[in-house]
Design a protein around this motif. Structure first.
Motif, short mmCIF file in Angstrom:
data_model
loop_
_atom_site.label_atom_id
_atom_site.label_comp_id
_atom_site.label_asym_id
_atom_site.label_seq_id
_atom_site.Cartn_x
_atom_site.Cartn_y
_atom_site.Cartn_z
N LEU A 1 4.01 6.56 8.66
CA LEU A 1 3.69 5.35 8.13
C LEU A 1 3.74 4.33 9.05
N ARG B 1 -4.71 10.48 1.87
CA ARG B 1 -4.62 9.15 1.58
C ARG B 1 -4.41 8.10 2.89
N HIS C 1 2.23 1.89 -3.30
CA HIS C 1 0.95 2.40 -4.48
C HIS C 1 0.89 3.84 -4.03
N HIS C 2 0.86 4.14 -2.85
CA HIS C 2 0.67 5.45 -2.44
C HIS C 2 1.79 6.37 -2.85
N TRP D 1 0.82 -1.23 -0.06
CA TRP D 1 0.01 -0.02 -0.14
C TRP D 1 0.94 1.23 -0.03
N SER D 2 1.88 1.29 0.72
CA SER D 2 2.89 2.46 0.79
C SER D 2 3.53 2.48 -0.50
N PRO E 1 -3.46 14.25 -6.98
CA PRO E 1 -4.72 14.31 -7.11
C PRO E 1 -5.08 13.62 -5.74
N PHE F 1 1.34 6.76 -6.74
CA PHE F 1 0.44 7.44 -7.36
C PHE F 1 0.63 8.96 -6.79
N PHE G 1 -7.36 5.86 4.35
CA PHE G 1 -7.00 4.57 4.63
C PHE G 1 -7.34 4.11 5.91
#
Lengths: 218, 218, 218, 218
Positions: D98, D21, A83-84, A80-81, D15, A87, D25
């Motif tokens: 994180l 995010r 992807h974060h 997830w990190s 975005p 993106f 999440f």
């Protein structure tokens, strides 16, 4: 072209930007998959008359399931990190994102099954290897998807190419880490999950090779 | 009237626009439904003393469940992409969206059950036909909902009518694909899920007929 | 003071506005609860050699579970719509929202259990009455929460008092509908879920009484 | 530096802002975990011919599971509110968020298991103590994470230090509350969950000591 809008002019000002919906949907699948891991932790069946020692013993027997839960939680958390991170560099929607992103989500959605499998048969070759192979599949999808996010036409126009390369190297380090786990698995299945810790080592090695100029192409 | 606001003047500036909440809620239901598919993948029960071959055999026996998981994952993913594509064109909230959208979400939420059913009894007529019939129901709701999204009063005022027609044709192609799967099911239930691949073929056929001018009314 | 910001000056510009996070969190709980309903639909256990008729019979036996799934899906959907409608009028964050909203979410989160209970023992008094009583509890929380959303200090400053009153009347109609279902339950438990259809009738009755001026205080 | 943007200049205008995010999440994991609690409420198995009294008795036997569901629902709800309160003060993304946030989410995701354990063996020492110990772990992660959110470089530049200290004291009160529950557990396991009510008492005590100037360092 403006940042964070669709390429198609009629989409300008859509209430939920195409890219944001994709990111949102991905976050939701990651969050559900990571939370569903707990479903595999089953309450042990004991008579109510069981002693404290028996209860402690029953909980101790759950250790492989606990370890599996924690390892998979932080593995999915790491994906997830990633992807974060990737993106964050994306600005433009492209239908080319759909397939790699769906494949990544599919592989992540399968994690609770493989986690339950490896936890139930801790130390056995086939379940451990199946877990590592699936993680390898996740890592492939991860690299594919993150490369799309930091490349044209999706990436921000002013994205530092050095940063995009860093993200690709991180993707490769994850793949090498899952392959290491798979290899250790055949030495001793108990080593498969601990071997995932090699991921940051691979990342440092790739960074070192990159700085020395050995990794021009990646 | 501004884009992306409610029609009712007092709603202007609502913290979560009515349309965005609907899209968000839909994304969440799609994401949960697609991730719950994994729950039907059950860890096989084997003695810990089982050999590697027995473990491989047990995993091989899960093939229909794996195939069912993957097919339904990408089918729900395709419906989500269609929802995404149609609602990119939506700008105005209308209570008329509530019912078609709830019906679509209800049909999508039912998918994990029908996936489990068809996977458990792979190759049997009634489970396969039930799966295809339910997919047909999803496809009907999908067309109904997406048509609302690309028609007044919901669609963007400057939406290209040609694009709206394209989305309607895509909805029809999905319906024809599920009917094809249902028909193949009666020939041989094993062909039901593979027959879903006919969807893109139907889409191309409809595009071809449209360009030739045969499909004036759709 | 600006709309959609926190009352506390230091919160101005928070990346996720307090009110939006509450709405978002609520949407997620509604979405998960509505999608978890499907978990209670269990694949029937049959030998693979079972005939088509036996499969059809097994599916037919699931009818109460299907009906329960559909009724609860649209009931939760209706509560979500009501939440949506009420919070469209909200502009200011207030800690006073936390408790009524958590109670509503707790009651909604309990729905899959009561749905499974009523479906498993369809037509039995105690499960049906428990279902209706829990729905009555949801309806109470719903009215409590929605009244907070359309009242100061949460509501938009320019909210039409007539619209706020309409939302309160809708909340009352839902309560009366669940009480009707509870009453019918004691006549015949099979009538409990169908009696939920009385909700729109109660709403029309309250609207009629309101227009005639009989309902000054609500 | 602008509020609510990434520190890295190339991320400006992403975005989905990195911080949003993370919050999103987290909300999703909280929402899924809180809603999954209901899965542990199992429909009692009774013959369809069971009498109303037997049904009432079977529901009454579920009381510990109901109490466990409600207590954990509001405990997770309280942790969510705390996360909400702390991250309202956050403006800048930092990778330092994180790990503490993943640890908090991991601890929250484990709650359904410990809730099921304590509900299944209500009044037994080991399950109750395990529940309290896990809650203590959640409380530690909660304090760690919330302190990151209200400290540089994450906190808003104009954040009132007094408010940040208030949030830290709230975190400490939660830790003391879980330790109280753990201590009561050894007196009598039945008292463990009720002892969680001591949390607001600890909060008031810390506020009182703070006002008297005794708690300079916290």
């Amino acid at each position: 072209m403006n940042d964070a809008t669709n390429d198609h002019p009629m989409h300008h000002g859509a209430p939920a930007h195409a890219l944001e919906r994709l990111v949102f949907f991905s976050d939701a699948v990651f969050a559900i998959s990571i939370t569903l891991l707990v479903i595999e932790l089953k309450v042990p069946a004991l008579p109510r008359s069981a002693s404290d020692v028996e209860f402690l013993q029953a909980l101790a027997n759950l250790t492989p399931h606990f370890v599996g839960f924690l390892v998979s939680f932080f593995v999915i958390g790491a994906f997830w990190s990633g992807h974060h991170r990737a993106f964050d560099c994306a600005r433009h929607w492209s239908p080319k994102l759909l397939m790699p992103n769906l494949f990544l989500l599919c592989s992540v959605a399968g994690m609770p099954f493989f986690t339950a499998l490896v936890s139930e048969y801790y130390g056995k070759l086939v379940p451990s290897a199946a877990y590592c192979l699936w993680l390898f599949f996740v890592a492939i999808c991860n690299l594919w998807n993150n490369m799309k996010a930091v490349s044209p036409p999706v990436a921000a126009d002013d994205l530092d190419p050095e940063y995009a390369a860093l993200i690709r190297r991180r993707g490769w380090a994850v793949i090498l880490g899952t392959l290491t786990a798979l290899a250790f698995c055949f030495v001793n299945p108990w080593l498969a999950q601990p071997a995932l810790i090699s991921m940051p080592l691979w990342r440092r090695l790739l960074e070192y090779l990159h700085r020395r100029g050995t990794l021009k192409t990646v």
